[in-house]
Design an enzyme around this catalytic site. Structure first.
Site, mmCIF file in Angstrom:
data_model
loop_
_atom_site.group_PDB
_atom_site.id
_atom_site.type_symbol
_atom_site.label_atom_id
_atom_site.label_comp_id
_atom_site.label_asym_id
_atom_site.label_seq_id
_atom_site.Cartn_x
_atom_site.Cartn_y
_atom_site.Cartn_z
ATOM 1 N N GLY A 26 43.183 30.566 47.285
ATOM 2 C CA GLY A 26 43.370 32.005 47.266
ATOM 3 C C GLY A 26 42.061 32.732 47.422
ATOM 4 O O GLY A 26 41.015 32.136 47.720
ATOM 5 N N ALA A 29 40.027 31.717 43.968
ATOM 6 C CA ALA A 29 39.921 30.343 43.473
ATOM 7 C C ALA A 29 40.735 29.407 44.339
ATOM 8 O O ALA A 29 41.554 29.832 45.160
ATOM 9 C CB ALA A 29 40.398 30.270 42.021
ATOM 10 N N ASP A 140 48.785 40.449 37.413
ATOM 11 C CA ASP A 140 48.842 39.985 38.806
ATOM 12 C C ASP A 140 50.148 39.219 39.044
ATOM 13 O O ASP A 140 50.133 38.107 39.575
ATOM 14 C CB ASP A 140 47.630 39.098 39.122
ATOM 15 C CG ASP A 140 47.472 38.867 40.637
ATOM 16 O OD1 ASP A 140 48.044 39.654 41.426
ATOM 17 O OD2 ASP A 140 46.793 37.902 41.026
#
Length: 641
Positions: A26, A29, A140
């Protein structure tokens, strides 16, 4: 120096975690499959991209958020096992969930049916409810962070990571770089406006995810992330029914409630939204095309607060001031050529008294009007909590009011059929002849455990989800009656009423239990039969002659080894001994010829010479005599002269 993520594969991180294949990558990370060499288990390791660990503030926040997330212990939350910093490589060790993400499911199958979308959202909200109760906000929520295990379980990942990242970048939207922390398609307006986040921020993201599951489209689109963020702030999420026909209005209302741009109009947290989702699922299960009361209850509204009486009507003074003329009732003054005499002092006092009288009259009228319009028209809402609907109706009607059952809700404490709360609340003002909206208790929320025996594991899990229950870990067990992979029974008896989200373990058949087959070759048939029968096998015996195996002993067995199942047939071939044949008559033959003849028929030969022998070598007699039948392989004695 931080090692690049590409070089991590094969590396032993922190002397403990052996990094394997890359699972996902992503913006912040990468996630790897890894082996915890200390505990000998497979885990998932999320490694922050190079440079992130160089910032002390970020590292401190990352550690703090990891510790908070590790405290969450819920079947729908990805467990956090460990975190660390290996020479600038910042990492998080988590439970490895095999399967796919909700994003994968949406790519392959979107749009989902309303029933399936709500079932997915319900499991997401179970995880978020546990987090919100622990004062943890995800920040998130997105399909990429929702993991779907092959057995149907759903788990939410990455609690707290967005907050750790935002501590470095300056919040949801970095004013310097314009970088948005959190996936912009699900970003709540308050994050874009840097107004802070709370549980309602996750509620907004859940509403956006629900919209995408129902329609296959994200709520807002744009050429750049900033454009999408702008629309979250300035445009409402459209109703799903505008894209997909057949979606009931109460589902539109649920999406609207969860994605209200003003967070004061949203559901307060995941637990409240979960309750509303279950109300919608209940309406959907009943096949209702519409439920106006549920729609009205779900649509976002501004908090009403305490009811206030209307402003009083204009007072007499306000109405009469433009028309009143002091002294207009007396005769008009007449002109005189004489200069007017000075006005005596009593006349001034009289005019003052008239004004005072007018003011007093107006004050009295204003007080009467204010009392009527501000107090007399209102009464106090009675306290109806705990009363039955019939009694509550009698109480309000005795006061000249009406009663409407506005809502029905489950309650663990308020008995079924009694009043839970009212609108207006007890003690608030209510206009004469007004209506008191009451919420009646539906009693304790309980669901019957469905019959699970004979269903496939997937079908049993679906049945439990339909019943608002949770399927536990499958428990394998051998069964001679239930096919492998089907459910033998549930851990709770069918029909029992239990709380929502109660876990029901599934006892799943492994099929028939295999039994080792022991060889009985060379054993007496009675012993072989007893051993195999006791093991649960059926026995089929065939008998035959055998020159080498004694009578009554097992010659062969089929199958002779490996495993079989209870009730299977084992075939035994049992010896009836050697065959009997006719003994040749060899009298008066030379002993050598007689021996050859007998051996050619399968007999053994033993020679005995008479006491008085002439050395002729002729067979005088034999035993058994010629013409009798004897077992092949038996001995024939020859008497020679």
């Amino acid at each position: 120096m931080s090692a690049s993520n590409e070089s991590l594969q094969g590396r032993l991180l922190d002397g403990r975690y052996l990094i394997g294949d890359l699972i996902a990558r992503g913006g912040m990370a990468s996630v790897y499959r890894a082996t915890d060499t200390r505990l000998d288990r497979v885990v998932a390791v999320k490694v922050m991209h190079p440079g992130m660990g160089d910032d002390a503030a970020f590292t401190e926040r990352f550690v703090r958020e990891a510790r908070s997330a590790a405290k969450l212990n819920h079947p729908n939350v990805v467990a956090v096992f460990d975190q660390g910093d290996d020479n600038g490589t910042l990492y998080l060790v988590m439970e490895l969930v095999e399967g796919r993400t909700l994003r994968d499911l949406l790519r392959e199958e979107a749009p989902l049916s309303p029933r399936r979308a709500l079932a997915v959202l319900e499991q997401m909200l179970l995880a978020l409810s546990a987090a919100h109760e622990a004062h943890i906000v995800h920040r998130d929520v997105k399909p990429e962070n929702v993991l779907l295990a092959p057995d149907g379980r759903l788990k939410v990942a990455d609690f707290g990571l967005a907050r750790a990242v935002s501590s470095v970048t300056g919040g949801a939207a970095n004013p310097t770089t314009g970088v948005l922390i959190g996936t912009v398609s699900y970003l709540a307006p308050e994050l874009v406006l840097k107004q802070g986040s709370d549980a309602r921020t996750d509620v907004y993201a859940c509403g956006a995810v629900l919209y995408e599951m129902l329609t296959g489209f994200k709520p807002h689109s744009g050429d750049t992330p900033i454009q999408v963020a702008y629309r979250h702030v300035h445009e409402d999420v459209p109703p799903p029914s505008a894209r997909i026909q057949g979606i009931p209005p109460y589902i539109d209302a649920l999406v609207a409630r969860a994605t209200a741009r003003d967070r004061d109009r949203r559901s307060a947290d995941a637990r409240v939204l979960l309750r509303q989702v279950r109300q919608v699922r209940h309406a959907l299960d009943r096949g209702l095309p519409n439920d106006p009361e549920l729609v009205a209850d779900l649509l976002p509204t501004v908090d009403r607060g305490t009811a206030q009486p209307p402003a009083p009507a204009p007072t007499v003074a306000q109405q009469a001031e433009p028309t009143l003329v002091v002294g207009s009732q007396g005769p008009p003054p007449t002109a005189s050529p004489q200069p007017p005499a000075p006005e005596p002092a009593p006349r001034k006092r009289r005019r003052g008294l008239i004004w005072l009288l007018i003011i007093v009259i107006l004050a009295v009228l204003a007080a009467i009007g204010g009392f009527y319009f501000g107090v007399m028209r209102y009464s106090t809402t009675p306290d109806l909590t705990g009363e039955t609907e019939k009694t509550a109706r009698q109480i309000v009607e005795s006061r000249g009011l009406d009663l409407t059952v506005a809502h029905e809700k489950y309650s663990e404490t308020v008995p079924e059929g009694t009043v839970m709360d009212t609108e207006p609340e007890a003690g608030d003002n209510i206009i004469d002849g007004g209506t008191v909206d009451v919420t009646l208790s539906m009693g304790k929320e309980r669901y019957a455990v469905p019959k699970l025996a004979g269903k496939s594991e997937d079908a049993a899990r679906d049945a439990l989800a339909e019943a608002h229950l949770t399927a536990g870990e499958p428990i394998p067990q051998y069964s001679a009656r239930v096919d492998s992979g089907d459910v033998i029974r549930g851990s709770i008896k069918p029909g029992k009423l239990v709380k929502p989200d109660t876990t029901v373990d599934l006892i799943v058949s492994k099929g028939r239990r295999p039994i080792d087959v022991a060889s009985q070759v060379g054993k007496p048939v009675a012993e072989a039969r007893a051993a195999l029968t006791q093991a649960g096998f059926r026995i089929d015996i065939e008998r035959t002659r055998d020159r080498d195996v004694p009578r009554g002993y097992v010659i062969t067995q089929s199958p002779n080894n490996g495993s079989a199942y209870r009730g299977d047939t084992i075939r035994l071939v049992v010896s009836r001994g050697p065959a009997r044949v006719e003994v040749p008559d060899v009298r008066f033959m030379r002993v050598d010829d007689a021996t050859d003849e007998l051996e050619s028929h399968g007999f053994k030969v033993e020679v005995e010479e008479d006491d008085i022998s002439v050395g002729a070598g002729i067979v005088r007699d034999q035993d058994p005599p010629g013409g009798e039948r004897a077992r092949r392989g038996s001995t024939v004695t020859l008497y020679v002269v």
